[in-house]
Design an enzyme around this catalytic site. Structure first.
Site, PDB file in Angstrom:
ATOM      1  N   THR A  15       0.737  -1.113  -0.142  1.00  0.00           N
ATOM      2  CA  THR A  15      -0.033   0.007   0.212  1.00  0.00           C
ATOM      3  C   THR A  15       0.966   1.262   0.022  1.00  0.00           C
ATOM      4  O   THR A  15       0.719   1.964  -1.144  1.00  0.00           O
ATOM      5  CB  THR A  15      -0.911  -0.116   1.147  1.00  0.00           C
ATOM      6  OG1 THR A  15      -1.683  -1.409   1.247  1.00  0.00           O
ATOM      7  CG2 THR A  15      -1.925   1.150   1.487  1.00  0.00           C
ATOM      8  N   ILE A 136       1.857  13.739   9.375  1.00  0.00           N
ATOM      9  CA  ILE A 136       2.367  14.877  10.144  1.00  0.00           C
ATOM     10  C   ILE A 136       3.806  14.834  10.282  1.00  0.00           C
ATOM     11  O   ILE A 136       4.394  13.978  10.757  1.00  0.00           O
ATOM     12  CB  ILE A 136       1.789  14.905  11.508  1.00  0.00           C
ATOM     13  CG1 ILE A 136       0.123  14.511  11.243  1.00  0.00           C
ATOM     14  CG2 ILE A 136       1.969  15.983  12.332  1.00  0.00           C
ATOM     15  CD1 ILE A 136      -0.603  14.370  12.875  1.00  0.00           C
ATOM     16  N   GLU A 190      -2.667  -2.041  10.608  1.00  0.00           N
ATOM     17  CA  GLU A 190      -1.484  -2.945  10.266  1.00  0.00           C
ATOM     18  C   GLU A 190      -2.018  -4.299   9.875  1.00  0.00           C
ATOM     19  O   GLU A 190      -3.075  -4.765   9.932  1.00  0.00           O
ATOM     20  CB  GLU A 190      -0.811  -3.188  11.676  1.00  0.00           C
ATOM     21  CG  GLU A 190      -0.299  -1.864  12.287  1.00  0.00           C
ATOM     22  CD  GLU A 190       0.686  -1.128  11.481  1.00  0.00           C
ATOM     23  OE1 GLU A 190       1.775  -1.554  10.984  1.00  0.00           O
ATOM     24  OE2 GLU A 190       0.572   0.090  11.232  1.00  0.00           O
ATOM     25  N   ASP A 201       1.338  -0.522  18.401  1.00  0.00           N
ATOM     26  CA  ASP A 201       1.507   0.477  17.258  1.00  0.00           C
ATOM     27  C   ASP A 201       1.958   1.641  17.634  1.00  0.00           C
ATOM     28  O   ASP A 201       2.846   2.549  17.661  1.00  0.00           O
ATOM     29  CB  ASP A 201       0.790   0.488  16.121  1.00  0.00           C
ATOM     30  CG  ASP A 201       0.840   1.541  15.267  1.00  0.00           C
ATOM     31  OD1 ASP A 201       1.740   1.280  14.268  1.00  0.00           O
ATOM     32  OD2 ASP A 201       0.259   2.703  15.295  1.00  0.00           O
ATOM     33  N   LYS A 205       5.535   4.025  18.359  1.00  0.00           N
ATOM     34  CA  LYS A 205       5.606   5.825  17.949  1.00  0.00           C
ATOM     35  C   LYS A 205       5.958   6.403  19.473  1.00  0.00           C
ATOM     36  O   LYS A 205       6.752   7.184  19.094  1.00  0.00           O
ATOM     37  CB  LYS A 205       4.202   6.055  17.479  1.00  0.00           C
ATOM     38  CG  LYS A 205       4.015   5.461  16.010  1.00  0.00           C
ATOM     39  CD  LYS A 205       2.648   5.516  15.797  1.00  0.00           C
ATOM     40  CE  LYS A 205       2.254   5.058  14.515  1.00  0.00           C
ATOM     41  NZ  LYS A 205       0.915   4.793  14.076  1.00  0.00           N
TER      42      LYS A 205
END
Ligand code: HSE
Length: 432
Positions: A15, A136, A190, A201, A205
């Site tokens: 993707t 972002i 995911e 996840d 981060k």
């Protein structure tokens, strides 16, 4: 003025890989005009090069050989995901003297130190803007725009899938699993959606942002993680009634030089900007000692948002190559900016408790006594007249700030009361 051509080799044509290829093919003129470098799609490597990804790749660019992509590129993009072959490709590229761009938060959270040391030894750049909060530019903001600040707090809504699920549950009363399936169809989740809904996840981060803010590659160990799997619609509704909204919130906090990191479903006041970040959008609030509060908002997941961040990194690296200024902003510099990491036991917070209790005399008194004995002060309390089919009622309590240790001790005592019909639902409140 001459425009230097920089050859890009993408490994991973899923993707995001397809989005990156499409963006380079569509907008390399815009980038060349602004940055003075032209990104040229040299190779796109994947084991599967026959599935239609919705982007027309020029003749001779697709290959099944990742080593060919590394060999023929000036910059290598790793978009394979996972922590095994992806790590090998990145280290192979670095050892071949090629700069790397990656979106792989799990790999960086777990093996960032090794990758950055290898990049330092080889004198190459590693950029990873797309690893946190999709489109972002939060990593660039922390590394460059906010470099003069000591960071006090970071609050992040950083998982698009979870935010999408919570928004639809709250707005439509939608069923958790149905909405998760929609998030998968939309390309937000995911490959293993447990990474999203169980909070890992966001934890990856969190580990990356905390490292940039505090100068140590912490890894996942110090991040306390809880996901949204057990969240019930009733909790979203009670939060709403009390003036809050529940978000899967990453919290990185400094207090007296000590740092605390967590990812949990958290109540935040409905009238804050952060609480109004909905759907797949992400928001990151950074509070620095000099700048005060800054808020970054945008799409946190999906092909194009992630591609935008990857191609921005490619442009940065291409400029570095063009002007011969490699590692102008190093991928990560260690330099400890805190005293120690606090355990959750040492932390303090406001809390939301939901108890399912028998509706009989003395129930509230006995609960209040246990909380009082632990110096936990109640700030709000709801009990509706309507009983459940089993005759119980929900009792929802908000507390003032209390020590986590005291709260845990109170929960252990509450569990022994016969009035309490099911485990207490517990969440933190952050007043932002
Ligand atoms: N699965 C992630 C999300 C993708 O939902 O936010 C971006 O990291």
């Amino acid at each position: 003025m001459t425009v230097k051509e920089i050859k890009i080799g993408i490994i991973g044509f899923g993707t995001v890989g397809a989005g990156v290829a499409a963006n380079i093919l569509a907008n390399s003129d815009v980038i060349a005009s602004r940055a003075g470098v032209k990104l040229v799609l040299a190779k796109v490597a994947d084991l599967d090069i026959t599935t239609d990804r919705g982007v027309r790749i020029p003749e001779g660019v697709l290959t099944t050989d990742a080593a060919e992509a590394i060999r023929e590129a000036d910059i290598v993009v790793e978009l394979v995901g996972g922590t095994t072959v992806a790590k090998k490709f990145i280290l192979d590229a670095i050892r071949a003297g090629k700069p790397v761009v990656t979106a792989n938060k799990a790999l960086l959270a777990l093996h960032g130190e090794e990758i950055f040391s290898a990049a330092e030894a080889a004198g190459v750049d590693v950029y990873y803007e797309a690893s946190v909060a999709g489109g972002i530019p939060i990593i660039k903001a922390l590394r460059e725009g906010l470099v003069s600040n000591r960071i006090h707090r970071i609050y992040g809504i950083m998982n698009g899938t979870c935010n999408y699920i919570l928004t639809r549950m709250e707005n439509e009363g939608a069923d958790f699993n149905t909405v998760l399936a929609d998030a998968q169809k939309l390309g937000y989740a995911e490959a293993n959606p447990s990474l999203d809904i169980d909070g890992f996840d966001t934890a990856h981060k969190t580990a990356i942002l905390a490292a940039l803010a505090f100068g140590e590659w912490f890894g996942l160990d110090p991040v306390h993680v809880e996901g949204i799997r057990d969240l019930e619609l009733a909790d979203l509704r009670y939060a709403e009634e009390l003036g809050y909204r529940i978000k899967l919130l990453s919290v990185i906090k400094e207090s007296e030089g000590n740092v605390q990191m967590s990812v949990r479903p958290t109540l935040i006041p409905r009238n804050t900007l952060l609480a109004n970040i909905s759907d797949v959008f992400n928001g990151v609030l950074v509070e620095g000692d000099t700048v005060g509060q800054t808020l970054f908002y945008g799409r946190g997941a999906g092909r194009n948002a992630t591609a935008s961040a990857v191609v921005a990194d490619l442009t940065d690296v291409a400029i570095n190559l063009a002007v011969g200024s490699v590692r102008r902003t190093p991928a990560f510099r260690s330099g400890k900016l805190f005293r120690r990491v606090l355990t959750m036991e040492e932390s303090e917070s406001r809390f939301y408790l939901r108890l399912q209790v028998r509706d009989c005399p003395g129930v509230i008194a006995s609960i209040a006594q246990i909380l009082a004995d632990k110096s936990i002060s109640i700030s709000s309390l709801i009990q509706h007249e309507r009983r459940e089919a089993d005759g119980t009622v929900a009792l929802v309590i908000l507390t003032h700030s209390a020590a986590e240790k005291s709260l845990r001790a109170a929960l252990a005592e509450l569990a022994t009361l016969s009035i309490n019909q099911s485990p207490v639902k517990l969440m933190r409140i952050e007043d932002i």
